[in-house]
Motif scaffolding. Structure first.
Motif, PDB file in Angstrom:
ATOM      1  N   GLU A  70      -9.902 -55.217 -25.473  1.00  0.00           N
ATOM      2  CA  GLU A  70     -11.221 -55.573 -24.959  1.00  0.00           C
ATOM      3  C   GLU A  70     -12.275 -54.868 -25.794  1.00  0.00           C
ATOM      4  N   LEU A  71     -13.478 -55.375 -25.719  1.00  0.00           N
ATOM      5  CA  LEU A  71     -14.612 -54.791 -26.422  1.00  0.00           C
ATOM      6  C   LEU A  71     -15.664 -54.409 -25.395  1.00  0.00           C
ATOM      7  N   ASP A  72     -16.059 -53.135 -25.384  1.00  0.00           N
ATOM      8  CA  ASP A  72     -17.167 -52.750 -24.515  1.00  0.00           C
ATOM      9  C   ASP A  72     -18.434 -52.625 -25.354  1.00  0.00           C
ATOM     10  N   GLU A  73     -19.417 -51.892 -24.884  1.00  0.00           N
ATOM     11  CA  GLU A  73     -20.698 -51.829 -25.588  1.00  0.00           C
ATOM     12  C   GLU A  73     -20.627 -51.058 -26.902  1.00  0.00           C
ATOM     13  N   THR A  74     -19.636 -50.175 -27.046  1.00  0.00           N
ATOM     14  CA  THR A  74     -19.630 -49.304 -28.224  1.00  0.00           C
ATOM     15  C   THR A  74     -18.304 -49.247 -28.976  1.00  0.00           C
ATOM     16  N   SER A  75     -17.236 -49.861 -28.436  1.00  0.00           N
ATOM     17  CA  SER A  75     -15.935 -49.636 -29.073  1.00  0.00           C
ATOM     18  C   SER A  75     -14.914 -50.702 -28.711  1.00  0.00           C
ATOM     19  N   PHE A  76     -13.830 -50.698 -29.501  1.00  0.00           N
ATOM     20  CA  PHE A  76     -12.633 -51.472 -29.174  1.00  0.00           C
ATOM     21  C   PHE A  76     -11.791 -50.635 -28.216  1.00  0.00           C
ATOM     22  N   ARG A  77     -11.134 -51.314 -27.281  1.00  0.00           N
ATOM     23  CA  ARG A  77     -10.162 -50.645 -26.415  1.00  0.00           C
ATOM     24  C   ARG A  77      -8.852 -51.424 -26.513  1.00  0.00           C
ATOM     25  N   LEU A  78      -7.820 -50.757 -27.018  1.00  0.00           N
ATOM     26  CA  LEU A  78      -6.529 -51.399 -27.258  1.00  0.00           C
ATOM     27  C   LEU A  78      -5.504 -50.812 -26.298  1.00  0.00           C
ATOM     28  N   TYR A  79      -4.805 -51.689 -25.569  1.00  0.00           N
ATOM     29  CA  TYR A  79      -3.825 -51.271 -24.576  1.00  0.00           C
ATOM     30  C   TYR A  79      -2.440 -51.744 -24.991  1.00  0.00           C
ATOM     31  N   LYS A  80      -1.434 -50.903 -24.758  1.00  0.00           N
ATOM     32  CA  LYS A  80      -0.062 -51.307 -25.041  1.00  0.00           C
ATOM     33  C   LYS A  80       0.890 -50.470 -24.193  1.00  0.00           C
ATOM     34  N   GLY A  81       2.133 -50.939 -24.111  1.00  0.00           N
ATOM     35  CA  GLY A  81       3.151 -50.194 -23.377  1.00  0.00           C
ATOM     36  C   GLY A  81       3.679 -50.971 -22.191  1.00  0.00           C
ATOM     37  N   LEU A  82       5.004 -50.866 -21.973  1.00  0.00           N
ATOM     38  CA  LEU A  82       5.655 -51.523 -20.842  1.00  0.00           C
ATOM     39  C   LEU A  82       5.876 -50.516 -19.713  1.00  0.00           C
ATOM     40  N   PHE A  83       6.587 -49.451 -19.990  1.00  0.00           N
ATOM     41  CA  PHE A  83       6.819 -48.413 -18.987  1.00  0.00           C
ATOM     42  C   PHE A  83       5.833 -47.253 -19.164  1.00  0.00           C
ATOM     43  N   THR A  84       5.619 -46.889 -20.426  1.00  0.00           N
ATOM     44  CA  THR A  84       4.623 -45.858 -20.735  1.00  0.00           C
ATOM     45  C   THR A  84       3.424 -46.530 -21.377  1.00  0.00           C
ATOM     46  N   LYS A  85       2.338 -46.568 -20.676  1.00  0.00           N
ATOM     47  CA  LYS A  85       1.164 -47.279 -21.170  1.00  0.00           C
ATOM     48  C   LYS A  85       0.237 -46.323 -21.911  1.00  0.00           C
ATOM     49  N   SER A  86      -0.417 -46.851 -22.948  1.00  0.00           N
ATOM     50  CA  SER A  86      -1.359 -46.043 -23.724  1.00  0.00           C
ATOM     51  C   SER A  86      -2.613 -46.852 -24.006  1.00  0.00           C
ATOM     52  N   GLU A  87      -3.685 -46.132 -24.260  1.00  0.00           N
ATOM     53  CA  GLU A  87      -4.973 -46.763 -24.555  1.00  0.00           C
ATOM     54  C   GLU A  87      -5.570 -46.095 -25.783  1.00  0.00           C
ATOM     55  N   LEU A  88      -6.041 -46.903 -26.724  1.00  0.00           N
ATOM     56  CA  LEU A  88      -6.671 -46.406 -27.946  1.00  0.00           C
ATOM     57  C   LEU A  88      -8.100 -46.919 -28.003  1.00  0.00           C
ATOM     58  N   THR A  89      -9.043 -46.016 -28.225  1.00  0.00           N
ATOM     59  CA  THR A  89     -10.458 -46.378 -28.325  1.00  0.00           C
ATOM     60  C   THR A  89     -10.931 -46.167 -29.753  1.00  0.00           C
ATOM     61  N   VAL A  90     -11.489 -47.211 -30.350  1.00  0.00           N
ATOM     62  CA  VAL A  90     -12.007 -47.138 -31.719  1.00  0.00           C
ATOM     63  C   VAL A  90     -13.483 -47.506 -31.687  1.00  0.00           C
ATOM     64  N   PRO A  91     -14.393 -46.554 -31.893  1.00  0.00           N
ATOM     65  CA  PRO A  91     -15.834 -46.846 -31.868  1.00  0.00           C
ATOM     66  C   PRO A  91     -16.242 -47.809 -32.976  1.00  0.00           C
ATOM     67  N   PHE A  92     -17.199 -48.675 -32.677  1.00  0.00           N
ATOM     68  CA  PHE A  92     -17.702 -49.600 -33.696  1.00  0.00           C
ATOM     69  C   PHE A  92     -18.330 -48.832 -34.860  1.00  0.00           C
ATOM     70  N   SER A  93     -18.881 -47.664 -34.569  1.00  0.00           N
ATOM     71  CA  SER A  93     -19.569 -46.891 -35.607  1.00  0.00           C
ATOM     72  C   SER A  93     -18.624 -46.427 -36.705  1.00  0.00           C
ATOM     73  N   LYS A  94     -17.312 -46.410 -36.420  1.00  0.00           N
ATOM     74  CA  LYS A  94     -16.339 -45.972 -37.428  1.00  0.00           C
ATOM     75  C   LYS A  94     -15.922 -47.098 -38.370  1.00  0.00           C
ATOM     76  N   VAL A  95     -16.280 -48.332 -38.067  1.00  0.00           N
ATOM     77  CA  VAL A  95     -15.877 -49.467 -38.900  1.00  0.00           C
ATOM     78  C   VAL A  95     -16.586 -49.381 -40.244  1.00  0.00           C
TER      79      VAL A  95
END
Length: 500
Positions: A70-95
């Motif tokens: 998903e994309l919020d106002e300032t960054s990408f949010r990437l979700y993955k995992g079946l049993f152990t879930k994780s979330e990665l946030t990448v700010p647009f400013s770093k692109v």
């Protein structure tokens, strides 16, 4: 664009196609060549192949079900995992830059791939969408460029999309270069791409008896007949040359036939490719340096290749795309003009300082360890060297002449200039590289002096720029006065750096 969703379903098909491409040779060996074989190797090999394919298929399905973004106002949010879930946030400013790559698979389904590259290492180095609709890619790229600000009402649906095969230049963009047919023909010969066919022909010749199961005597007889008939041999040579030239021209047209270099107020856009399309865009403020390269042939023809250095990756999949390169066969004067047009904050200084005479002697009198090692190897294996007795020392002398010839060319080609806001280095022997960077883009400088340099009043200076990998540049054996001025020049960057 603020609701988490899965990637496009065609990603599953794309991954399976890549799996088949990766194991295509094994597939042919097991299911075509060895289909009628009773060998256990082929029998169990087919079972293993099918098992791996099925497991890969289900792993791709699980991956598709459990990966969201998903994309919020300032960054990408990437979700993955079946049993152990994780979330990665990448700010647009770093692109740092944005890459698109459209393969034949994407074109068939009217899709593309989109990569947002950062200057980081690790998981947040790249946010990549392997399969995404072109309309959504356009909207996403614009959304990220606007740092998450919603598009004006009504614009979201009417946003221009590259789905149109004959896309007009978008409003606000200035097209700086599109190659003509004459440019492409010149490029096909300058790049020597027609020579790519030669090793293929040699490979085919040496394997022709295996492919068509020809008897060696018949093959030698046919070859002897060709050599004995000059007109047949001449026709074959003409045919090979014609096919090679056609191959080179076709390869160049496919690669650069739709090349376009454009820019607007904030960004630079480069696109190319007829069958497989690639596109690259980068904010002007994030260009770390400019590199101008000339091979011996390009220097003779007055051509050059200009490359933009950025902190983000410029790769797409397994193919390192030189998509950040301005058209690599530009006339030198036009290349300099184009740099000023696209990046007004940059300029190339043509009048540069040459190395002092002391530098000539330190370069010519330094021992060549490559030559010494090669000479020792030639002497050791002298009895195995063909031609005549004593051929080893002739080869050693030729290598020594080559080494010192390269050093001499490097001495005369090496130049440098240091002004208020820029540093510029040029060096190289057969191929020369001109490096230009702004002071506020240099993150580190280095000055070193060895024993001989201190005796002759010389030094080596170097710079470090953000790139992937980190870009180190510099010049050896410059006057020590330049080294002193170099530090003071770099300290002056504090006036240009603004910390938010």
């Amino acid at each position: 664009m603020n609701r988490a969703k899965r990637y496009h379903p065609l990603l599953l098909v794309f991954d399976l196609v890549n799996f088949v491409k990766s194991f295509f040779v094994f597939f042919i060996m097991l299911f075509v060549v060895g289909l009628g074989s009773s060998s256990n190797y082929f029998k169990y090999g087919r079972y293993v192949f099918i098992l791996v394919f099925v497991l890969s298929f289900f792993s791709k399905i699980i991956g598709w079900l459990t990966h969201k973004y998903e994309l919020d106002e300032t960054s990408f949010r990437l979700y993955k995992g079946l049993f152990t879930k994780s979330e990665l946030t990448v700010p647009f400013s770093k692109v740092q830059n944005v890459n698109r790559h459209t393969t034949l698979f994407h074109r068939i389904f009217k899709m593309t791939s989109l990569s947002f590259n950062t200057g980081s290492a690790g998981e947040d180095a790249e946010v990549k969408f392997e399969v995404i609709s072109r309309a959504e890619a356009d909207k996403m790229e614009n959304y990220v460029e606007r740092a998450g600000k919603p598009l004006p009402t009504g614009l979201d649906d009417d946003l221009p999309s590259v789905e149109k095969e004959e896309q007009e230049t978008l409003p606000g963009r200035t097209v700086h270069f599109k190659p003509t047919k004459n440019d492409l023909l010149k490029a096909s010969f300058t790049s020597l791409s027609f020579l790519f066919l030669v090793p293929l022909l040699f490979s085919f010749y040496f394997k022709i008896d295996d492919i068509f199961e020809l008897e060696e005597e018949k093959l030698e007889g046919a070859f002897s007949y060709l050599l004995s008939s000059w007109w047949v041999l001449a026709m074959i040579l003409v045919l090979i040359v014609a096919v090679s030239v056609a191959f080179g021209i076709g390869r160049t047209f496919l690669k650069y036939g739709k090349y376009e270099l454009s820019s607007d107020e904030k960004r630079i856009y480069i696109s190319k490719g007829m069958v497989e399309e690639s596109a690259f865009s980068i904010p002007k403020e994030k260009v770390q340096a400019i590199e101008i390269t000339q091979s011996s042939l390009k220097r003779l023809l007055g051509l050059a290749k200009v490359k933009l250095t950025s902190a983000g990756s410029i790769s797409s999949g397994d193919d390192a795309l030189e998509i950040n390169t301005l058209y690599p066969f530009l006339p030198v004067e036009r290349a300099y003009e184009m740099i000023s047009e696209i990046l007004p904050d940059y300029r190339v200084t043509e009048g540069m300082e040459s190395l002092p005479k002391q530098s000539f002697w330190i370069r010519m009198l330094s021992p060549s360890w490559v030559w010494l090692a090669a000479t020792a190897a030639l002497y050791y294996f002298r009895s195995s060297i063909p031609f005549w007795d004593g051929a080893w020392w002739v080869l050693s002398v030729l290598l020594l002449i080559t080494v010192y010839g390269m050093r001499l060319m490097d001495f005369f080609h090496t130049r440098y200039v240091l002004n208020e806001r820029f540093v510029q280095f040029k060096k190289g022997s057969l191929t020369t590289t001109l490096f230009v960077s702004k002071r506020d883009k240099v993150i580190e400088v280095k000055v070193t002096r060895n024993v001989f340099q201190r005796f002759l009043g010389l030094a080596s200076v170097g710079t470090v720029n953000r790139a992937k990998p980190i870009r180190h540049e510099g010049v050896d054996d410059v006057p020590v006065e330049l080294a002193d001025a170099f530090y003071n020049w770099y300290i002056g960057r504090t006036k240009e750096i603004h910390v938010e």
